[in-house]
Design a protein around this motif. Sequence first.
Motif, PDB file in Angstrom:
ATOM      1  N   PHE A  92      50.735  48.487  21.100  1.00 40.91           N
ATOM      2  CA  PHE A  92      50.687  48.981  22.629  1.00 40.91           C
ATOM      3  C   PHE A  92      51.599  47.752  23.284  1.00 40.91           C
ATOM      4  CE2 PHE A  92      47.019  51.354  21.654  1.00 40.91           C
ATOM      5  CZ  PHE A  92      47.420  52.597  22.035  1.00 40.91           C
ATOM      6  N   GLY A  93      51.670  46.712  22.761  1.00 40.41           N
ATOM      7  CA  GLY A  93      52.466  45.643  23.378  1.00 40.41           C
ATOM      8  C   GLY A  93      53.861  45.197  22.841  1.00 40.41           C
ATOM      9  N   ASN A  94      54.111  45.893  21.871  1.00 42.55           N
ATOM     10  CA  ASN A  94      55.430  45.703  21.539  1.00 42.55           C
ATOM     11  C   ASN A  94      56.395  46.148  22.286  1.00 42.55           C
ATOM     12  OD1 ASN A  94      57.047  48.226  20.459  1.00 42.55           O
ATOM     13  ND2 ASN A  94      54.928  48.571  19.312  1.00 42.55           N
ATOM     14  N   PRO A  95      57.847  45.720  22.211  1.00 44.74           N
ATOM     15  CA  PRO A  95      58.819  45.821  23.346  1.00 44.74           C
ATOM     16  C   PRO A  95      59.220  47.298  23.466  1.00 44.74           C
ATOM     17  CG  PRO A  95      59.631  44.127  21.932  1.00 44.74           C
ATOM     18  CD  PRO A  95      58.164  44.545  21.367  1.00 44.74           C
ATOM     19  N   VAL A  96      58.986  48.182  22.528  1.00 45.99           N
ATOM     20  CA  VAL A  96      59.369  49.629  22.539  1.00 45.99           C
ATOM     21  C   VAL A  96      58.245  50.311  23.190  1.00 45.99           C
ATOM     22  CG1 VAL A  96      59.685  51.796  21.119  1.00 45.99           C
ATOM     23  CG2 VAL A  96      60.904  49.562  20.324  1.00 45.99           C
ATOM     24  N   ALA A  97      56.817  49.988  22.981  1.00 44.99           N
ATOM     25  CA  ALA A  97      55.778  50.901  23.429  1.00 44.99           C
ATOM     26  C   ALA A  97      55.419  50.153  25.014  1.00 44.99           C
ATOM     27  CB  ALA A  97      54.654  50.840  22.379  1.00 44.99           C
ATOM     28  N   LEU A  98      55.501  48.840  25.184  1.00 45.91           N
ATOM     29  CA  LEU A  98      55.033  48.139  26.156  1.00 45.91           C
ATOM     30  C   LEU A  98      55.286  48.999  27.666  1.00 45.91           C
ATOM     31  CD1 LEU A  98      53.366  45.929  27.606  1.00 45.91           C
ATOM     32  CD2 LEU A  98      55.203  44.770  27.662  1.00 45.91           C
ATOM     33  N   PRO A  99      56.618  49.587  27.834  1.00 49.40           N
ATOM     34  CA  PRO A  99      56.860  49.964  29.095  1.00 49.40           C
ATOM     35  C   PRO A  99      55.813  51.588  29.257  1.00 49.40           C
ATOM     36  CG  PRO A  99      58.847  49.562  28.274  1.00 49.40           C
ATOM     37  CD  PRO A  99      58.039  49.271  27.258  1.00 49.40           C
ATOM     38  N   LEU A 100      55.777  52.241  28.064  1.00 53.90           N
ATOM     39  CA  LEU A 100      55.001  53.146  28.219  1.00 53.90           C
ATOM     40  C   LEU A 100      53.277  53.051  28.366  1.00 53.90           C
ATOM     41  CD1 LEU A 100      54.361  56.407  27.889  1.00 53.90           C
ATOM     42  CD2 LEU A 100      54.473  56.140  25.591  1.00 53.90           C
ATOM     43  N   THR A 101      52.893  51.800  27.718  1.00 53.79           N
ATOM     44  CA  THR A 101      51.825  51.480  27.849  1.00 53.79           C
ATOM     45  C   THR A 101      51.214  51.079  29.331  1.00 53.79           C
ATOM     46  OG1 THR A 101      51.946  50.574  25.505  1.00 53.79           O
ATOM     47  CG2 THR A 101      50.094  49.636  27.021  1.00 53.79           C
ATOM     48  N   ARG A 102      52.268  50.332  29.666  1.00 51.82           N
ATOM     49  CA  ARG A 102      52.056  49.855  31.194  1.00 51.82           C
ATOM     50  C   ARG A 102      51.937  51.229  32.316  1.00 51.82           C
ATOM     51  NH1 ARG A 102      56.371  45.132  30.987  1.00 51.82           N
ATOM     52  NH2 ARG A 102      54.875  43.396  30.353  1.00 51.82           N
ATOM     53  N   PHE A 103      52.680  52.072  32.139  1.00 51.70           N
ATOM     54  CA  PHE A 103      52.944  53.357  32.755  1.00 51.70           C
ATOM     55  C   PHE A 103      51.562  54.042  32.542  1.00 51.70           C
ATOM     56  CE2 PHE A 103      53.805  57.963  33.264  1.00 51.70           C
ATOM     57  CZ  PHE A 103      54.164  57.722  34.590  1.00 51.70           C
ATOM     58  N   ALA A 104      51.144  54.334  31.475  1.00 49.10           N
ATOM     59  CA  ALA A 104      49.860  55.105  31.144  1.00 49.10           C
ATOM     60  C   ALA A 104      48.724  54.152  31.592  1.00 49.10           C
ATOM     61  CB  ALA A 104      49.577  55.380  29.593  1.00 49.10           C
ATOM     62  N   TYR A 105      48.527  52.969  31.528  1.00 49.68           N
ATOM     63  CA  TYR A 105      47.553  52.203  32.148  1.00 49.68           C
ATOM     64  C   TYR A 105      47.482  52.248  33.558  1.00 49.68           C
ATOM     65  CZ  TYR A 105      44.616  48.217  33.762  1.00 49.68           C
ATOM     66  OH  TYR A 105      43.724  47.541  34.248  1.00 49.68           O
ATOM     67  N   ASP A 106      48.802  52.147  34.245  1.00 49.75           N
ATOM     68  CA  ASP A 106      48.677  52.237  35.831  1.00 49.75           C
ATOM     69  C   ASP A 106      48.449  53.662  36.277  1.00 49.75           C
ATOM     70  OD1 ASP A 106      49.505  49.697  35.939  1.00 49.75           O
ATOM     71  OD2 ASP A 106      51.814  50.162  36.518  1.00 49.75           O
TER      72      ASP A 106
END
Length: 122
Positions: A92-106
């Motif tokens: 979830f913290g790799n450069p590709v997934a991180l923006p989606l991870t942050r969006f989903a978390y928020d």
Amino acid sequence: MLTVWYNTRCPVCDAGISRQKRRLIEAIKAGRIEFRDINLEPAALAGFGASLEDIRRRLHATDAEGRLLVGADVAIAVWKVTPGEGWLATLFGNPVALPLTRFAYDRFADLLYAWNRRMGRW
């Protein structure tokens, strides 16, 4: 040391952190990670511009270099030091997934915050 600030009045947050504490007993004893209740120290992160409500809405942490981490970045930092959960940080913290991870978390954090307010957990 990673110092994680969270809201103990939120039953979901409190349960999640309690689970992590059980998994991180050795790291806590060694002083590598600490979990603190923002309700006991509401102005703890004021120097970073983070209000009590900000921290009730999303996890916040300070890392060993004194940088502020917020939201998904806190979860990733905790997973990195949790035995058996490093793969979650990588996934979830790799450069590709991180923006989606942050969006989903928020979005989840927003819903949880609203639910807690409706239930009067402040």
